[in-house]
Design a protein around this motif. Structure first.
Motif, PDB file in Angstrom:
ATOM      1  N   PHE A   3       0.858  -1.184   0.000  1.00 54.65           N
ATOM      2  CA  PHE A   3       0.000   0.000   0.000  1.00 54.65           C
ATOM      3  C   PHE A   3       0.891   1.229   0.000  1.00 54.65           C
ATOM      4  O   PHE A   3       1.808   1.343   0.814  1.00 54.65           O
ATOM      5  N   LEU A   9      -4.518   2.152   2.145  1.00 52.05           N
ATOM      6  CA  LEU A   9      -4.814   0.995   3.000  1.00 52.05           C
ATOM      7  C   LEU A   9      -6.223   1.094   3.572  1.00 52.05           C
ATOM      8  O   LEU A   9      -7.001   0.144   3.495  1.00 52.05           O
ATOM      9  N   TYR A  10      -6.576   2.248   4.126  1.00 54.89           N
ATOM     10  CA  TYR A  10      -7.895   2.418   4.730  1.00 54.89           C
ATOM     11  C   TYR A  10      -9.006   2.315   3.692  1.00 54.89           C
ATOM     12  O   TYR A  10     -10.075   1.780   3.980  1.00 54.89           O
ATOM     13  N   ILE A  13      -9.466  -1.444   2.899  1.00 58.93           N
ATOM     14  CA  ILE A  13     -10.145  -2.104   4.012  1.00 58.93           C
ATOM     15  C   ILE A  13     -11.622  -1.710   4.034  1.00 58.93           C
ATOM     16  O   ILE A  13     -12.499  -2.572   4.156  1.00 58.93           O
ATOM     17  N   THR A  71      -7.509 -11.487   6.725  1.00 55.27           N
ATOM     18  CA  THR A  71      -6.670 -11.122   5.579  1.00 55.27           C
ATOM     19  C   THR A  71      -7.487 -10.702   4.367  1.00 55.27           C
ATOM     20  O   THR A  71      -6.980  -9.994   3.502  1.00 55.27           O
ATOM     21  N   PHE A  74      -7.551  -7.005   3.213  1.00 52.10           N
ATOM     22  CA  PHE A  74      -6.381  -6.369   2.607  1.00 52.10           C
ATOM     23  C   PHE A  74      -6.251  -6.637   1.114  1.00 52.10           C
ATOM     24  O   PHE A  74      -5.321  -6.156   0.486  1.00 52.10           O
ATOM     25  N   GLU A  75      -7.175  -7.389   0.544  1.00 48.66           N
ATOM     26  CA  GLU A  75      -7.121  -7.728  -0.878  1.00 48.66           C
ATOM     27  C   GLU A  75      -7.694  -6.604  -1.718  1.00 48.66           C
ATOM     28  O   GLU A  75      -8.761  -6.084  -1.418  1.00 48.66           O
ATOM     29  N   GLU A  76      -6.982  -6.263  -2.767  1.00 47.68           N
ATOM     30  CA  GLU A  76      -7.488  -5.266  -3.721  1.00 47.68           C
ATOM     31  C   GLU A  76      -8.592  -5.926  -4.530  1.00 47.68           C
ATOM     32  O   GLU A  76      -8.433  -7.033  -5.026  1.00 47.68           O
TER      33      GLU A  76
END
Length: 78
Positions: A3, A9-10, A13, A71, A74-76
């Motif tokens: 990221f 990142l936020y 999420i 987890t 966190f995946e795009e």
């Protein structure tokens, strides 16, 4: 996974929280109540312009409530 900054990142999420919540067919109000957080906080977390941080404890609680692996947040995704 990488990221560029905290904002990215936020956003990832938040987008994933919304994706998993809608897949579970939970309205924002229902989900906020289950989590014990305010609707306005959940709305901010799910916003496309999210820059709101959240604790790992809350993220774990969200994952457990949705019955998914942490987890996955966190995946795009598109």
């Amino acid at each position: 996974m990488y990221f560029q900054d905290d904002s990215q990142l936020y956003r990832v999420i938040g987008r994933n929280i919304k994706r998993y919540r809608t897949a579970a067919q939970l309205a924002q109000t229902q989900f906020a109540d289950k989590l014990g957080i305010s609707l306005s906080y959940l709305t901010k977390l799910e916003s496309a312009k999210c820059d709101k941080s959240l604790s790992l404890s809350l993220l774990n609680h969200i994952a457990n409530t949705l019955n998914i692996e942490i987890t996955g947040f966190f995946e795009e995704c598109d």
